[in-house]
Scaffold this active site. Sequence first.
Site, PDB file in Angstrom:
ATOM      1  N   ASP A 115       0.929  -1.212   0.108  1.00 33.47           N
ATOM      2  CA  ASP A 115       0.089   0.025  -0.054  1.00 33.47           C
ATOM      3  C   ASP A 115       1.134   1.178  -0.047  1.00 33.47           C
ATOM      4  O   ASP A 115       2.115   1.239  -0.081  1.00 33.47           O
ATOM      5  CB  ASP A 115      -1.002  -0.194   1.055  1.00 33.47           C
ATOM      6  CG  ASP A 115      -0.450  -0.430   2.473  1.00 33.47           C
ATOM      7  OD1 ASP A 115      -1.259  -0.766   3.524  1.00 33.47           O
ATOM      8  OD2 ASP A 115       0.623   0.053   2.769  1.00 33.47           O
ATOM      9  N   LYS A 121      -4.317   1.763  -0.035  1.00 39.49           N
ATOM     10  CA  LYS A 121      -4.938   2.278   1.015  1.00 39.49           C
ATOM     11  C   LYS A 121      -4.515   3.575   1.644  1.00 39.49           C
ATOM     12  O   LYS A 121      -3.287   3.884   1.692  1.00 39.49           O
ATOM     13  CB  LYS A 121      -4.876   1.247   2.186  1.00 39.49           C
ATOM     14  CG  LYS A 121      -5.363   0.009   2.009  1.00 39.49           C
ATOM     15  CD  LYS A 121      -5.554  -0.912   3.402  1.00 39.49           C
ATOM     16  CE  LYS A 121      -6.337  -0.195   4.479  1.00 39.49           C
ATOM     17  NZ  LYS A 121      -6.716  -1.150   5.647  1.00 39.49           N
ATOM     18  N   MET A 153      -1.141   7.717  13.169  1.00 41.06           N
ATOM     19  CA  MET A 153      -1.938   8.601  12.175  1.00 41.06           C
ATOM     20  C   MET A 153      -2.844   9.592  12.759  1.00 41.06           C
ATOM     21  O   MET A 153      -3.996   9.678  12.940  1.00 41.06           O
ATOM     22  CB  MET A 153      -2.834   7.193  11.831  1.00 41.06           C
ATOM     23  CG  MET A 153      -2.241   6.089  11.188  1.00 41.06           C
ATOM     24  SD  MET A 153      -3.507   4.766  10.784  1.00 41.06           S
ATOM     25  CE  MET A 153      -3.817   4.276  12.679  1.00 41.06           C
TER      26      MET A 153
END
Lengths: 232, 232
Positions: free
Chosen positions: A19, A41, A154
């Site tokens: 990804d 992703k 994140m």
Amino acid sequence: LLTLRAVARLQEADVIFYDRLVDDEVLELARRDAERVFVGKVVGASAWPQERINALIVAEAQKGRRVVRLKSGDPGVFGRAGEEIAAAEAANVPIEIIPGVTSACAAAARAGISLTERGVSDTLVLATGTGAHGGALPESVRLTTPGTRTAFYMATRQAGAIEKALLAQGVPEDVEFTLACDVSKPGERILTGVLKDLEQTVTAAGVRGCAVILVTWPQDRSARSTPVLRSA
Amino acid sequence: LLTLRAVARLQEADVIFYDRLVDDEVLELARRDAERVFVGKVVGASAWPQERINALIVAEAQKGRRVVRLKSGDPGVFGRAGEEIAAAEAANVPIEIIPGVTSACAAAARAGISLTERGVSDTLVLATGTGAHGGALPESVRLTTPGTRTAFYMATRQAGAIEKALLAQGVPEDVEFTLACDVSKPGERILTGVLKDLEQTVTAAGVRGCAVILVTWPQDRSARSTPVLRSA
């Protein structure tokens, strides 16, 4: 920062699903004839739904091909590996999980700090800035207490919500944060500051994407505040 | 599980300081003429005091030799790297920290589980079984709350104290634990059970040394108990 075992498996792979966070340099370690499939992703907006990735991995393995599912960091830490493991097990596809260097460790190393320090951070909390239900106020902040270092993964989009939530639960406004962006990549940046300036720092620096925020509340400040766990 | 970067630095080293948890196989990757110094740290009984290790590392570097301080796992997670970093900085010795695969990640991979799982363990806590002051009741247990997975490092001697402390603060007796011993080494064992049998399992299996205990309190059991953080 790839492990020797990961390199060995990459070189055996017939097909590699990767990804957005994986470097080209890593993909180049695979065999030239290996098929490389980008499953795209992106934080907050999966081009590929998780179910489709699961199904494709299983289908390729059932054809008898050697499949590598390549993720950045450690697959077991906010990597949604659980869903892919469950899909493989449900289909009786044997798997091997290769652990990796998780982002908090990579970030701390570049910042020159030890994640745990006696008398400062006896416990390390790995949390996500993205709430389980996409909520603005991450539940993950609740474990930031005296004697902890918390790594928020994140988390840049949620920097403001994290700052507010931490202050609201009694974290002193002058505890230090370290913001590590694009570690081990071109454009790597390490920024530091105090909690009350967290959102402002993230905004001013124009940080997006792949960043870890470390917040350290030293043990010896515990007298300043006695936080109570919110019921989870 | 060594990273490519770690191998590169090992091969450049003139002298390598390593301890008990490092495999011979890893040391063999170094140059044949590199000096290998065992600094003999053993859990609970350092053959070499930390201060002596710090001083020796600095002295060798000041002779102009390339020094590698080799640790098992990630140096920043319960590796006491902070003291060695501080000693090097105080002496103006430039350093590079190479992150590694921390034990919790290695253990989970071998056990076939993802450390974080949506709705089960949204937060991962890395704690130590050895209290900062050698206390019988580790302070580190206090963050084991609904929605967490807690990895206790260096915890086998404290398994009984951890079990009692977790039960006392309201962790259900049937939450699952995974005990990972000597991961990636000969004699590797993965044992699972429920919290009330933790001490008994460790004792019955004769586990000592290098083990990680993972305790998982799923989010969806939160209604059963509302733990309150003990003041740290």
